[in-house]
Design a protein around this motif. Structure first.
Motif, PDB file in Angstrom:
ATOM      1  N   TYR A   1       0.506  -1.527   0.053  1.00 52.60           N
ATOM      2  CA  TYR A   1       0.120  -0.145  -0.153  1.00 52.60           C
ATOM      3  C   TYR A   1       1.225   0.987   0.416  1.00 52.60           C
TER       4      TYR A   1
ATOM      5  N   PHE B   1       0.793   4.271  -3.519  1.00 51.83           N
ATOM      6  CA  PHE B   1       0.229   4.885  -3.630  1.00 51.83           C
ATOM      7  C   PHE B   1       1.131   5.889  -3.583  1.00 51.83           C
TER       8      PHE B   1
ATOM      9  N   LEU C   1       2.176   5.987  -7.567  1.00 47.08           N
ATOM     10  CA  LEU C   1       0.966   6.820  -7.786  1.00 47.08           C
ATOM     11  C   LEU C   1       0.829   8.127  -7.915  1.00 47.08           C
TER      12      LEU C   1
ATOM     13  N   ALA D   1      -2.093   0.470  -7.351  1.00 48.81           N
ATOM     14  CA  ALA D   1      -2.805   0.802  -6.715  1.00 48.81           C
ATOM     15  C   ALA D   1      -3.953   0.066  -6.464  1.00 48.81           C
TER      16      ALA D   1
END
Length: 479
Positions: free
Chosen positions: A357, A361, A364, A457
């Protein structure tokens, strides 16, 4: 020290039992005696009955069905606890045991454990607290992991089968179900009237598929029950006076289908001839039944269709399904759910839940326009992240800079990604702050990203969000 097993049994009440883990030097026969007390490890499943045994601990559990309440009983093999049987109800299992599964006792992820020293834990089980050795605590956690995973599976599978996750659970006076939406009293009266007029024993048209069950509506053709719709009047003193909540009732039909043990049959049976899920029922009521009722009674009641349709309070699902997300903004509601969960989570969370996680992200949002507003907010949250080994390093990143930039923020996030890969647990407070940063960047930044990045993601987000959804719905209401 006692010179015999008999003397040992007399002396045991004042003995610090935590020393029993290392018994080789205590008495020649003592280790053999204690070893014989151990249980034989096993896992036994018979329907809803699950028994999990480790050498030091055994748990017998009645698993929940149809979101009902289960329970369990815990026993210990230690001669000190011989005869002690600790019973835990549904509330205890969810509030105490369900959090921190598959984590080591010393990581402070399980709310029922408090480490006293290297070899002792205070363990709160229901209304009972016992002091266990490290070995006993480990065996207890292994049993709990097995039992609670099956307990959780029972709850999750039922909600998945009935498609109820987005609906509020309802329970009152022995009735259990889910709140679909609300309508005005006069519209409910027409819905009930229509169902009475089109009882399946009164005709064979496509709409003769009802049967009255007291104040509820049973959608059925007499051969197979589709759904049970129950009205619930709202609080007279509330803002929603004269509104009727439409409840999808969990009825015997659901329990009978579960008893057959064919979980896949739920999806196969959905439709005009089968059992309807809550989601299907809600869509059918809003898109087919209510328009049909309004059209049928519009002239008789001298009411316009648009007038009645406006009165239907539709509860839209807030989130785009994760599999259908292509716009980065659609990830924000899921991150907000996770952040809310982390904000109230126990002290620590397993790092394995966060590694992919954090990385996905961070990657991202990496290509965000450096002119993003609120860089101070981002950096202050990063400063608030409490680190262990890398505390001084991160502190130097944030304190020595007179001007904070987005490049600084990405450097700090990259260090968080590296750190989490070398940790077994993470403070929930840290994960909360980092999630706030992701939310801020997504909602306020101009981000360039690839489809591959958003797919990664989504894949990293799903298990964490499902964990948060389960605990917020089933665990934290009991805490």
């Amino acid at each position: 020290m006692p010179e015999s097993i008999k003397e040992f049994m007399q002396w045991i009440q004042g003995f610090d039992y935590r020393l029993l883990e290392n018994t080789d030097g205590i008495h020649p026969d003592l280790s053999n005696l204690l070893g014989k007390c151990d249980f034989q490890p096993s896992i036994t499943r018979d329907g809803d009955r699950l028994i999990v045994v480790q050498p030091k601990v055994a748990i017998a559990c009645n698993l929940p069905q149809a979101l009902g309440q289960g329970d369990c009983r815990i026993e210990f093999s230690s001669i000190i606890f011989r005869g002690l049987k600790i019973g835990l109800n549904h509330h205890h299992i969810l509030s105490q045991l369900m959090i921190g599964l598959n984590t080591k006792p010393e990581l402070k992820c399980r709310p029922f454990l408090k480490q006293l020293d290297k070899n002792a834990f205070a363990v709160s089980l229901g209304e009972t607290t016992v002091i266990l050795s490290a070995i006993e605590t480990t065996d207890l956690c292994l049993c709990i992991d097995q039992v609670c995973q099956e307990y959780k599976n029972s709850l999750v599978e039922f909600e998945n089968n009935l498609e109820t996750w987005d609906l509020e659970f309802f329970e009152s006076a022995g009735v259990r179900g889910f709140h679909l939406f609300s309508v005005e009293q006069k519209l409910w009266d027409l819905m009930y009237k229509f169902a009475s007029e089109f009882d399946y024993v009164k005709g064979k048209s496509a709409w003769h598929l009802f049967h009255q069950e007291d104040i509820s509506i049973r959608v059925s053709r007499g051969i197979r029950d589709h759904a049970f719709i129950l009205p619930q009047a709202t609080n007279y003193w509330s803002d929603a006076q004269n509104k009727i909540n439409i409840i999808y009732e969990i009825n015997d039909v659901h329990l009978q289908s579960l008893a057959r043990g064919k979980a896949s049959s739920w999806q196969q049976d959905i439709g005009p001839r089968g059992t309807w899920t809550a989601k299907y029922t809600k869509q059918w009521l809003l898109e087919k039944y209510i328009p049909q009722v309004i059209d049928y009674y519009a002239q008789q009641s001298q009411l316009f269709e648009v007038e009645l349709m406006v009165e239907v309070i539709k509860y839209k699902f807030a989130h785009t399904p994760i599999k259908d997300i292509h716009d980065i903004q659609d990830l924000s509601p899921y991150l907000c759910d996770i952040q809310t969960w982390l904000n109230i989570h126990v002290e620590n969370i397993a790092a394995v839940l966060l590694r992919s996680y954090y990385k996905a992200f961070t990657d991202l949002v990496r290509n965000t326009d450096s002119a993003i507003a609120g860089i101070d907010y981002i950096m202050v949250n990063l400063r608030g992240v409490e680190l262990s080994d890398a505390a001084d390093k991160i502190d130097s990143h944030t304190k020595k800079r007179k001007i904070w930039t987005f490049k600084n923020a990405m450097s700090c996030l990259d260090e968080q990604v590296m750190r989490i890969n070398n940790c077994e647990s993470e403070k929930s407070f840290n994960a909360d702050l980092i999630t706030r940063i992701f939310i801020w960047i997504i909602e306020n930044g101009k981000i360039s990203f690839s489809q591959a990045q958003i797919n990664t993601a989504k894949q990293a987000l799903l298990p964490l969000w499902e964990q948060s959804r389960f605990e917020m719905r089933h665990v934290y209401p009991h805490r």
